[in-house]
Design a protein around this motif. Structure first.
Motif, short mmCIF file in Angstrom:
data_model
loop_
_atom_site.label_atom_id
_atom_site.label_comp_id
_atom_site.label_asym_id
_atom_site.label_seq_id
_atom_site.Cartn_x
_atom_site.Cartn_y
_atom_site.Cartn_z
N PRO A 13 0.82 -1.22 0.00
CA PRO A 13 0.00 0.00 0.00
C PRO A 13 0.85 1.27 0.00
O PRO A 13 0.53 2.24 -0.70
CB PRO A 13 -0.79 -0.11 1.30
N GLU A 14 1.96 1.28 0.74
CA GLU A 14 2.79 2.48 0.83
C GLU A 14 3.36 2.85 -0.54
O GLU A 14 3.55 4.01 -0.86
CB GLU A 14 3.92 2.26 1.84
N VAL A 15 3.67 1.84 -1.34
CA VAL A 15 4.22 2.11 -2.67
C VAL A 15 3.11 2.59 -3.61
O VAL A 15 3.26 3.60 -4.32
CB VAL A 15 4.92 0.86 -3.25
N ALA A 16 1.98 1.88 -3.59
CA ALA A 16 0.87 2.28 -4.45
C ALA A 16 0.47 3.74 -4.19
O ALA A 16 0.20 4.52 -5.11
CB ALA A 16 -0.32 1.34 -4.25
N ALA A 17 0.47 4.10 -2.91
CA ALA A 17 0.07 5.46 -2.55
C ALA A 17 1.13 6.48 -2.98
O ALA A 17 0.80 7.61 -3.37
CB ALA A 17 -0.14 5.55 -1.03
N ALA A 18 2.38 6.10 -2.95
CA ALA A 18 3.46 7.06 -3.17
C ALA A 18 3.57 7.50 -4.63
O ALA A 18 4.11 8.57 -4.92
CB ALA A 18 4.80 6.48 -2.71
N VAL A 19 3.09 6.69 -5.57
CA VAL A 19 3.35 7.02 -6.97
C VAL A 19 2.29 7.91 -7.59
O VAL A 19 2.40 8.30 -8.76
CB VAL A 19 3.53 5.74 -7.82
N GLY A 20 1.24 8.23 -6.83
CA GLY A 20 0.29 9.24 -7.28
C GLY A 20 -0.43 8.87 -8.56
O GLY A 20 -1.23 7.94 -8.58
N ASP A 21 -0.12 9.57 -9.64
CA ASP A 21 -0.95 9.44 -10.84
C ASP A 21 -0.62 8.23 -11.71
O ASP A 21 -1.11 8.11 -12.82
CB ASP A 21 -0.93 10.74 -11.66
N TRP A 22 0.20 7.35 -11.23
CA TRP A 22 0.33 6.06 -11.94
C TRP A 22 0.19 4.86 -10.99
O TRP A 22 0.79 3.82 -11.16
CB TRP A 22 1.60 5.97 -12.80
N ARG A 23 -0.70 5.04 -10.02
CA ARG A 23 -0.97 3.99 -9.06
C ARG A 23 -1.48 2.70 -9.71
O ARG A 23 -1.06 1.59 -9.37
CB ARG A 23 -2.02 4.49 -8.06
N ALA A 24 -2.40 2.82 -10.66
CA ALA A 24 -2.97 1.61 -11.27
C ALA A 24 -1.88 0.80 -11.98
O ALA A 24 -1.92 -0.44 -12.01
CB ALA A 24 -4.07 1.98 -12.27
N TYR A 25 -0.91 1.51 -12.50
CA TYR A 25 0.20 0.82 -13.19
C TYR A 25 1.01 -0.02 -12.20
O TYR A 25 1.38 -1.16 -12.49
CB TYR A 25 1.09 1.87 -13.85
N VAL A 26 1.25 0.54 -11.03
CA VAL A 26 1.98 -0.21 -10.00
C VAL A 26 1.15 -1.40 -9.52
O VAL A 26 1.68 -2.47 -9.23
CB VAL A 26 2.35 0.73 -8.83
N GLU A 27 -0.14 -1.20 -9.48
CA GLU A 27 -1.01 -2.30 -9.04
C GLU A 27 -1.13 -3.40 -10.09
O GLU A 27 -1.47 -4.54 -9.78
CB GLU A 27 -2.41 -1.76 -8.70
N ALA A 28 -0.85 -3.07 -11.34
CA ALA A 28 -1.10 -4.01 -12.44
C ALA A 28 0.03 -5.03 -12.59
O ALA A 28 0.51 -5.30 -13.69
CB ALA A 28 -1.33 -3.25 -13.74
N LYS A 29 0.41 -5.60 -11.48
CA LYS A 29 1.47 -6.60 -11.46
C LYS A 29 1.11 -7.75 -12.41
O LYS A 29 1.98 -8.29 -13.09
CB LYS A 29 1.59 -7.14 -10.03
N MET A 30 -0.12 -8.15 -12.44
CA MET A 30 -0.54 -9.26 -13.31
C MET A 30 -1.16 -8.76 -14.60
O MET A 30 -1.76 -9.54 -15.35
CB MET A 30 -1.52 -10.16 -12.58
N GLY A 31 -1.05 -7.47 -14.87
CA GLY A 31 -1.54 -6.95 -16.13
C GLY A 31 -2.88 -6.25 -16.02
O GLY A 31 -3.51 -6.22 -14.95
N PHE A 32 -3.29 -5.66 -17.13
CA PHE A 32 -4.58 -4.96 -17.20
C PHE A 32 -5.65 -5.90 -17.74
O PHE A 32 -5.46 -6.56 -18.76
CB PHE A 32 -4.45 -3.72 -18.09
N ARG A 33 -6.74 -5.94 -17.06
CA ARG A 33 -7.87 -6.80 -17.33
C ARG A 33 -8.77 -6.14 -18.37
O ARG A 33 -8.74 -4.94 -18.55
CB ARG A 33 -8.60 -6.96 -16.00
N ASN A 34 -9.58 -6.96 -19.03
CA ASN A 34 -10.52 -6.46 -20.05
C ASN A 34 -9.79 -5.88 -21.26
O ASN A 34 -10.19 -4.86 -21.82
CB ASN A 34 -11.49 -5.43 -19.44
#
Ligand code: FES
Ligand code: FES
Ligand code: FES
Ligand SMILES: [Fe+2]
Ligand SMILES: [Fe+2]
Ligand SMILES: [Fe+2]
Ligand SMILES: [Mg+2]
Ligand SMILES: [Mg+2]
Ligand SMILES: [Mg+2]
Ligand SMILES: [Mg+2]
Ligand SMILES: [Mg+2]
Lengths: 390, 390, 390
Positions: A13-34
């Motif tokens: 969570p600390e990393v996801a929060a720290a990157v601001g406007d590219w949070r979803a990218y950091v979360e997309a460890k397994m890729g983008f769905r849909n």
């Protein structure tokens, strides 16, 4: 290492929060769905053949029936076993689980029977997860997600890839790094430094600077509602660096030819959702390299490398196929890109615990990569999570 | 096993809390920070040579330049790749990252250039982590930490080790246990039981009890502000046990000679921060064994074994070197200590989940080990944590 | 995968909560505590022999002394090392730890001496964990737990197993799945579907439906206070399915003979705490298969397969032994059950992260399995947890 809490996407969570406007990218460890992903070449799946593969963590069964490709999850609804362990295909359209006979129709995922319990009320009321498939340019694409309606494939490939007169050939291999390190390696103009000794030199005259920095205007973000979403980097608007200097002394030089124009081996690159690169005039003038970094899981990706050429006649087609086998594949996709592959693999540990996203120390030209991270975070259709695999 | 929460040091909070006055020792899974550690022998690093190694979790690059050894972190500031994957050393003093050309000076860690981005404002303003190095007695010591000023090496080695007339020879090997199990195995007077069958017997007359318990006064804690901090155990003040008795019957006897004095094969041992043992009059009278248990990571340590002898002349030196190769190394460091190595390795699982520190059932003579744990907890200069490796 | 919080039993709280009346079963990843388990055949442990094995996560040392079997934990009280690493047995009744001489009596676990510290006050006041052992029908049973008094073995084996005139022969092997997947595979009447091609067919005339559903009254729960607790499934009260139909077409048929009666290869099965199956009239009429799924740890179980036959004379005994070696073992325990073993192993991943217990999609005949889960949750004597191994 550490067992800290994780977000639902499985990142710190600390990393996801720290990157601001590219949070979803950091979360997309397994890729983008849909999104649509190429998983195999069409000629790897014959009529009636069944194959298994993994993409975005999903284990899939693919079968070609009457020419068309269908994909279902390779996990029985009943007790979760892989159907592929002992595939019982009693009819062309169905697969029966070897354990207790749950039977699924490939085209719909429908549970059409339970051989051992033919009067079960589950029959006709349950579906195994199925995934839309589409073939284009000799590639099998699978849509990983549950969006309805499914967006057109044309929104998930680079401009030009689907053009009628373009012929595509390629190969694929597994790379032991997260897919994002593949994408960033490809789009990173600066990493030309690693290719100094490529054998491609023997097949064309290169201008090969040791680096090049985008000038204002080089980078363009494409985000039209109905088209592919990407970031374009125009090498014509780069300042090339030809000499590497340490302590006032030139220690390395990029080869520079008077015969050719331009600042680099390509005229420009662009990166598109869900993770596909277009390299123009590469590996040789007149060619375009399209390559995908398809998440297999959080730690590996399928590197799908293709080269496109405009062809008009059968002779064009045969020439392209012949050159592909003798030059483009061995010296481009294998030789030149071999360095990219090991570079991604040794970058993996730094980002694997998520901290790399905040501990990295980017330099000025890396703003192109940041544009990509932001665009991807804004324009993706969803982030794949462990819960999506339940 | 379990995924419980951990302290910032990566140990179970319930265990750290339970041990009271040796909490820091339990937390020091990866060792004590801001101390000097031997990592290689001087003759293992030739002029201009580059080597990699790991200590306290830090992956280091060592290079010898104009006779002096320098150490920097083997991880590029830019995107975290190991510089050692393809070392580009364009000048004697620098190493250039193979990926995008970030260039570091070994002596300072300074980012002196980015070959592909020569006008970056990062240049001259950033440093890669560098670590003080010092050579003594044929060993390369590295200071792992960021304390300023750096304390002298003399505070981190046993008394006598640096004496002018002492010549040191040795070897090292990796042991698959936490470093603390190495230290405690070495300092543990009781574990003499394991060495009953040592081949060292053929090279000297031993008094070899099966155990010996410290009498009051045997153990002395040394904690002077400006010197090494350690615990000394004087075997002259021990009560030796010669016969092992079960159900009233002697089942095993320690060999006892009228020819020699003393209660044991050594006259005493001492253990010093940050984890180094001194064994007096061992492996033979007139010799001293100094050995380090250098944390590599939380699960392995580098066992650096050395033997010291007072020498006056070149002949002394040659005799010592000759005996070292033919007797002390094969029968002492290899033969005798082989049992210590497997003992540490099979002790590892019990302590690996931290519970061993509270579940162990120590007996009376183990108070010497508790003194060491307490001294180490009080007198260390810091505990190495996963965050220190970011 | 995910690093969510866990219950003290090491399972996901959300899953344990969701299953309601069979929560203890979900928690019993490492098995039920305070029960008797068979661990070896009697003829695998000769007089004076020492063996090690693992059951419910416990690493045990077994020794036969004067004909009787004793079991203690294979972990020294002092510093947790395995006694078995170098077993020092100075007397028939004791084992001495190789490290510092802690000495334990096998019969009681008592710390009878510390060879290196003969005056320690721990001596005679501490015990290593010991486990009751009992032999029956050629099997060594160990009671894993600390209940006092220890319940009789007869409560933990299926009815009939201990009958005087029953002779038991068998084998065991390690299976890479949780023990519950073994138990459920065995009791699952529906999974007959997997055995369609068994070579057992060559040794008897089977009625072999592809499935069979219990009719009302088929399933009986046995839960008497002083006897074994189990669930009985009577195949005579099942509706057999002979034809497998997909899209209106018969695609597979179960062999059906006019020569034999009954709906299946067996006349019924029953499952008993702590995880043992009885298959009547199987693998051939006149025989009974008893098989245990003994937890080794959370991921593997010991599959103890036995066959019982009533014998009166020595000739009976010899005939049974001969048939066991030539037919029942190779074609029943090895051939027929081979399919069960791989089925359990490929089911393991779905349940390994606990989610399988809530994500499975059971069908109507699986109510028998739910009865077993509920009975086991109600009638067990405790759940083995990681803390029990400290
Ligand atoms: S697990 Fe597939 S039918 Fe039972
Ligand atoms: S990762 Fe080292 S220069 Fe880019
Ligand atoms: S560890 Fe067993 S006696 Fe010390
Ligand atoms: Fe590249
Ligand atoms: Fe020792
Ligand atoms: Fe079976
Ligand atoms: Mg990191
Ligand atoms: Mg433990
Ligand atoms: Mg730091
Ligand atoms: Mg699951
Ligand atoms: Mg306990």
């Amino acid at each position: 290492m550490s067992d800290d809490a994780q977000t639902p996407e499985g990142v710190r969570p600390e990393v996801a929060a720290a990157v601001g406007d590219w949070r979803a990218y950091v979360e997309a460890k397994m890729g983008f769905r849909n999104h649509w992903y190429p998983v195999r070449f069409s000629n790897e799946l014959a009529e009636g053949q069944l194959i298994t593969l993994q993409v975005l963590g999903e284990k899939l069964l693919l079968k070609r029936i009457d020419g068309k490709v269908y994909a279902i999850r390779d996990r029985c609804l009943h007790r979760g076993v892989p159907l592929s362990r002992k595939p019982d295909c009693y009819t062309k359209d169905t697969i029966t689980c070897w354990y207790h006979g749950y039977t699924y129709r490939f085209q719909t995922g429908e549970l059409v029977n339970i051989l051992a319990v033919p009067d079960s009320r589950l029959i006709g009321r349950r579906k195994i997860q199925s995934f839309p498939c589409q073939e284009a340019k000799g590639l099998i694409f699978v849509f990983i997600g549950d969006m309805d309606p499914v967006p057109p494939l044309s929104q998930d490939v680079p401009p030009g890839f689907l053009d009628d007169d373009v012929m595509i050939l390629g190969k694929h291999r597994v790379v032991n790094s997260n897919w994002r390190l593949g994408a960033e390696n490809g789009f990173d103009a600066l990493h030309i430094f690693i290719h100094k000794d490529t054998t491609l030199r023997h097949f064309r005259t290169f201008n090969f600077p040791i680096g090049h920095t985008p000038l204002p205007g080089a980078v363009q973000v494409v985000e039209d509602a109905d088209g592919p979403k990407g970031v374009i980097d125009d090498f014509a608007q780069h300042k090339p660096i030809w000499d590497g200097v340490i302590d006032g002394r030139v220690v390395v030089r990029g080869p520079r030819s008077q015969q050719v124009q331009g600042t680099s081996a390509s005229v420009g690159t662009s990166i598109w959702l869900p993770g596909v690169l277009k390299v123009e005039q590469f590996p040789l003038p007149g060619l375009t390299q399209f390559e995908w970094y398809v998440p297999i899981d959080g730690k590996t990706h399928l590197y799908v490398q293709t080269i496109g050429q405009q062809v008009q006649t059968d002779e064009d087609r045969q020439d392209f196929a012949s050159n592909f086998e003798s030059i483009y594949k061995p010296h481009g996709l294998d030789g030149f890109n071999a360095d990219d592959i090991w570079a991604r693999e040794v970058t993996e540990p730094f980002y694997a615990d998520d901290y790399g996203w905040v501990d990295e120390m980017l330099c000025e030209p890396d703003t192109t990569i940041l544009e990509w991270r932001r665009l991807a975070s804004r324009a993706n259709r969803g982030v794949q999570t462990p819960q999506d695999l339940r």
